[in-house]
Design a protein around this motif. Structure first.
Motif, PDB file in Angstrom:
ATOM      1  N   GLU A  12      -2.215   7.315  10.271  1.00 57.54           N
ATOM      2  CA  GLU A  12      -1.217   8.220  10.840  1.00 57.54           C
ATOM      3  C   GLU A  12      -1.808   9.007  12.011  1.00 57.54           C
ATOM      4  O   GLU A  12      -1.189   9.176  13.053  1.00 57.54           O
ATOM      5  N   PRO A  28       0.826  -1.211   0.000  1.00 63.05           N
ATOM      6  CA  PRO A  28       0.000   0.000   0.000  1.00 63.05           C
ATOM      7  C   PRO A  28       0.862   1.263   0.000  1.00 63.05           C
ATOM      8  O   PRO A  28       1.933   1.292   0.596  1.00 63.05           O
ATOM      9  N   ARG A  29       0.376   2.295  -0.693  1.00 64.57           N
ATOM     10  CA  ARG A  29       1.094   3.571  -0.681  1.00 64.57           C
ATOM     11  C   ARG A  29       0.891   4.270   0.651  1.00 64.57           C
ATOM     12  O   ARG A  29      -0.080   4.004   1.350  1.00 64.57           O
ATOM     13  N   ASP A  30       1.787   5.152   0.996  1.00 61.76           N
ATOM     14  CA  ASP A  30       1.622   5.875   2.256  1.00 61.76           C
ATOM     15  C   ASP A  30       0.711   7.081   2.026  1.00 61.76           C
ATOM     16  O   ASP A  30       0.186   7.278   0.931  1.00 61.76           O
ATOM     17  N   ARG A  31       0.538   7.899   3.088  1.00 63.81           N
ATOM     18  CA  ARG A  31      -0.469   8.949   2.979  1.00 63.81           C
ATOM     19  C   ARG A  31      -0.094  10.016   1.963  1.00 63.81           C
ATOM     20  O   ARG A  31      -0.935  10.782   1.512  1.00 63.81           O
ATOM     21  N   ARG A  32       1.189  10.084   1.605  1.00 61.70           N
ATOM     22  CA  ARG A  32       1.585  11.034   0.566  1.00 61.70           C
ATOM     23  C   ARG A  32       1.622  10.381  -0.809  1.00 61.70           C
ATOM     24  O   ARG A  32       2.137  10.960  -1.758  1.00 61.70           O
ATOM     25  N   GLY A  33       1.072   9.160  -0.884  1.00 61.88           N
ATOM     26  CA  GLY A  33       1.005   8.474  -2.172  1.00 61.88           C
ATOM     27  C   GLY A  33       2.327   7.861  -2.601  1.00 61.88           C
ATOM     28  O   GLY A  33       2.495   7.486  -3.756  1.00 61.88           O
ATOM     29  N   ARG A  34       3.293   7.734  -1.678  1.00 63.35           N
ATOM     30  CA  ARG A  34       4.615   7.231  -2.032  1.00 63.35           C
ATOM     31  C   ARG A  34       4.711   5.719  -1.837  1.00 63.35           C
ATOM     32  O   ARG A  34       4.003   5.150  -1.009  1.00 63.35           O
ATOM     33  N   HIS A  71      -4.835   3.761  -5.518  1.00 64.22           N
ATOM     34  CA  HIS A  71      -3.713   4.372  -4.786  1.00 64.22           C
ATOM     35  C   HIS A  71      -4.185   5.514  -3.908  1.00 64.22           C
ATOM     36  O   HIS A  71      -3.705   5.700  -2.793  1.00 64.22           O
ATOM     37  N   ALA A 112      -3.838   5.481   4.758  1.00 61.78           N
ATOM     38  CA  ALA A 112      -2.574   5.679   5.484  1.00 61.78           C
ATOM     39  C   ALA A 112      -2.615   6.967   6.299  1.00 61.78           C
ATOM     40  O   ALA A 112      -2.065   7.036   7.403  1.00 61.78           O
ATOM     41  N   ALA A 113      -3.303   7.999   5.767  1.00 59.75           N
ATOM     42  CA  ALA A 113      -3.417   9.259   6.510  1.00 59.75           C
ATOM     43  C   ALA A 113      -4.282   9.079   7.750  1.00 59.75           C
ATOM     44  O   ALA A 113      -3.989   9.622   8.824  1.00 59.75           O
ATOM     45  N   GLU A 127      -5.668   4.102  -0.790  1.00 55.33           N
ATOM     46  CA  GLU A 127      -4.633   3.642   0.148  1.00 55.33           C
ATOM     47  C   GLU A 127      -3.957   4.812   0.841  1.00 55.33           C
ATOM     48  O   GLU A 127      -3.647   4.750   2.028  1.00 55.33           O
ATOM     49  N   ALA A 128      -3.733   5.881   0.092  1.00 54.54           N
ATOM     50  CA  ALA A 128      -3.105   7.057   0.692  1.00 54.54           C
ATOM     51  C   ALA A 128      -4.029   7.665   1.741  1.00 54.54           C
ATOM     52  O   ALA A 128      -3.578   8.091   2.820  1.00 54.54           O
ATOM     53  N   ARG A 168      -1.952  -2.634   9.791  1.00 54.19           N
ATOM     54  CA  ARG A 168      -0.855  -3.542  10.113  1.00 54.19           C
ATOM     55  C   ARG A 168       0.290  -2.803  10.808  1.00 54.19           C
ATOM     56  O   ARG A 168       0.854  -3.276  11.779  1.00 54.19           O
ATOM     57  N   ALA A 211      -3.928  -3.833   5.308  1.00 51.39           N
ATOM     58  CA  ALA A 211      -2.502  -3.605   5.060  1.00 51.39           C
ATOM     59  C   ALA A 211      -2.196  -2.115   4.990  1.00 51.39           C
ATOM     60  O   ALA A 211      -1.142  -1.658   5.424  1.00 51.39           O
TER      61      ALA A 211
END
Lengths: 105, 382
Positions: free
Chosen positions: B16, A24-30, B5, B12-13, B8-9, B135, B131
């Motif tokens: 965070e 999975p990409r991180d929150r900055r899309g990386r 994508h 992830a935010a 997923e971003a 995770r 994921a």
């Protein structure tokens, strides 16, 4: 093989890449290969059509698929160009009697 | 459902932010946390708790629950302080908290939300989301922080309240709701809720989520809830393990704390000794585990220099050092010069411990990447 700090990219045959899913990409899309939890600094890969993959049976084992060319960047290390190919990602470890632990920068 | 994508971003935010809440230190937001508790009860179909008590640490919280369940009062000084704290907050001895609501408040809403999320996202989408937003925080918060705290709390209570008579004080640990640390799994549901806003995936979890944003561990019982403060200090190393040499790595406002060195819990008396170590003291230490902690704190390179280590060769990858340790395997380390110079033009030197049988610096560095000396040939390194 190419090394950026505590991460090594080892060329492998396509057949040596196991069944994988995208990381999975991180929150900055990386696409982040490894990250220091304290500094937040990260080894990041990118490039046209480039994919960062993880072994379905062992998500800690990662691979990079580079169709054309790619690039590895990090806040504290110089960037590295990756030629087309498949790479296994290895994170540096350190010895501890009876075991070992990952190194992170 | 297949996540893009951008999905997923987003996930992830969300993760965070929950990670930040889980690692948050400093005073609880009491009013907001209490409102969350009332909502969690309401959502579970239970009457609101008649009383909400506050304590300074999970140890005090567990003890308060024990006292509210009729446990006898004698115990160490900190336990007497909890007893006094309950009286201060209006408790009448004999008044009990009633049965635990943990299952109704936490486990069942979680299970219902999980079922709904798998239906809404599909098994693959749910796994992909896990994921992207779960995770990492699970590994960082539940495994490395909450799990360690729970283990240590269990051990500390067992030491203070041993045997069958101590059981009533020890059992509340099993009943704790992890407050801020529940963010490790709440993140996945909040991200799922953003992806499928019509599926109501957070509906049953809003009370729990509000408590998790605003305080530490807590206990839900029929007639009373016990809430606790977040730690004042939370010190971790670069890979997220509890780690501090000059004090508790995790310390609560009532003084309860957990000492740890790179994730390994250490006794407080060893911790007190760390700042004044010397080569002789380390050499005299007979316990290998403790000596390892001492060595790490003292610094391998300083120890090698001050104790007369042997330089056993060098090549383009670095220098290999060797030192015999009485009654233990030798300390073998590679001294490496960083490939990328620092902004001021100097190069940082760092040290890696390698297996004792290592014969050359190249072999040592190759080992750190799981390779043999022959296999290790980086074309470019930065």
């Amino acid at each position: 093989m190419y090394r950026q700090g505590d991460v090594l990219f080892i060329p492998v045959e396509p057949a040596a890449v196991p069944d994988c899913g995208p990381v999975p990409r991180d929150r900055r899309g990386r696409m982040v290969v490894a990250r220091g939890e304290a500094t937040g600094h990260a080894h990041v890969v990118g490039g046209p059509g480039l994919r960062l993959l993880a072994d379905l049976d062992d998500p800690e084992r990662m691979f990079v698929e580079v169709p054309a060319h790619g690039r590895i960047t990090h806040e504290e290390h110089g960037p590295i160009s990756l030629p087309a190919g498949h790479y296994r990602v290895v994170r540096q470890r350190e010895y501890l009697p009876g075991t070992f632990r990952p190194v992170a920068d | 459902m297949k996540l893009t994508h951008a999905d997923e971003a987003m996930a992830a935010a969300v993760e965070e932010r929950w990670l930040a809440a889980a690692a948050q230190t400093g005073p609880a937001q009491r009013a907001a946390a209490e409102a969350g508790v009332r909502e969690a009860y309401r959502l579970a179909g239970a009457p609101e708790p008649g009383r909400i008590y506050w304590f300074g640490s999970p140890r005090a919280g567990a003890a308060a629950v024990a006292l509210l369940s009729g446990a006898p009062a004698p115990g160490p000084a900190w336990f007497a302080a909890v007893h006094a704290g309950l009286l201060d907050q209006g408790w009448t001895p004999g008044e009990t908290a009633g049965a635990s609501l943990r299952r109704r408040v936490r486990t069942e809403p979680w299970a219902a939300a999980r079922k709904a999320a798998v239906e809404a996202l599909g098994a693959d989408g749910w796994a992909q989301l896990g994921a992207a937003a779960g995770r990492r925080s699970w590994g960082l918060m539940m495994d490395l922080v909450a799990g360690r705290l729970r283990l240590r709390l269990g051990e500390d209570l067992a030491a203070d309240f041993p045997g069958d008579t101590g059981r009533p004080v020890r059992t509340p640990v099993l009943d704790a709701i992890y407050g801020q640390h529940d963010g490790a799994w709440l993140s996945t549901f909040e991200a799922a809720d953003r992806l499928c806003p019509d599926a109501g995936l957070m509906t049953g979890l809003t009370g729990l989520a509000q408590v998790a944003r605003h305080c530490g561990w807590w206990w839900a019982n029929e007639r009373a809830a016990v809430l606790t403060e977040r730690p004042e200090t939370l010190a971790r190393d670069n890979v997220g393990r509890l780690h501090r040499g000059e004090g508790a790595a995790m310390e609560f406002p009532d003084g309860y704390g957990l000492w740890a060195w790179r994730g390994m819990p250490i006794p407080a008396d060893l911790a007190a000794e760390l700042p004044t170590l010397d080569v002789d003291r380390i050499r005299r230490e007979e316990n290998a585990e403790i000596r390892r902690v001492m060595l790490e704190h003292f610094g391998y390179e300083r120890y090698l220099r001050e104790s007369g280590a042997r330089r056993s060769g060098s090549d383009e990858t670095g220098t290999l050092w060797h030192l015999d340790l009485p009654g233990d395997e030798p300390l073998v380390m590679v001294e490496v010069v960083n490939s990328t110079p620092e902004p001021d033009g100097t190069s940082r030197v760092y040290w890696l411990r390698v297996p004792p049988r290592t014969r050359s610096a190249r072999e040592g560095v190759a080992w750190t990447f799981g390779l043999t000396a022959e296999e290790y040939h980086p074309l470019i390194q930065t």
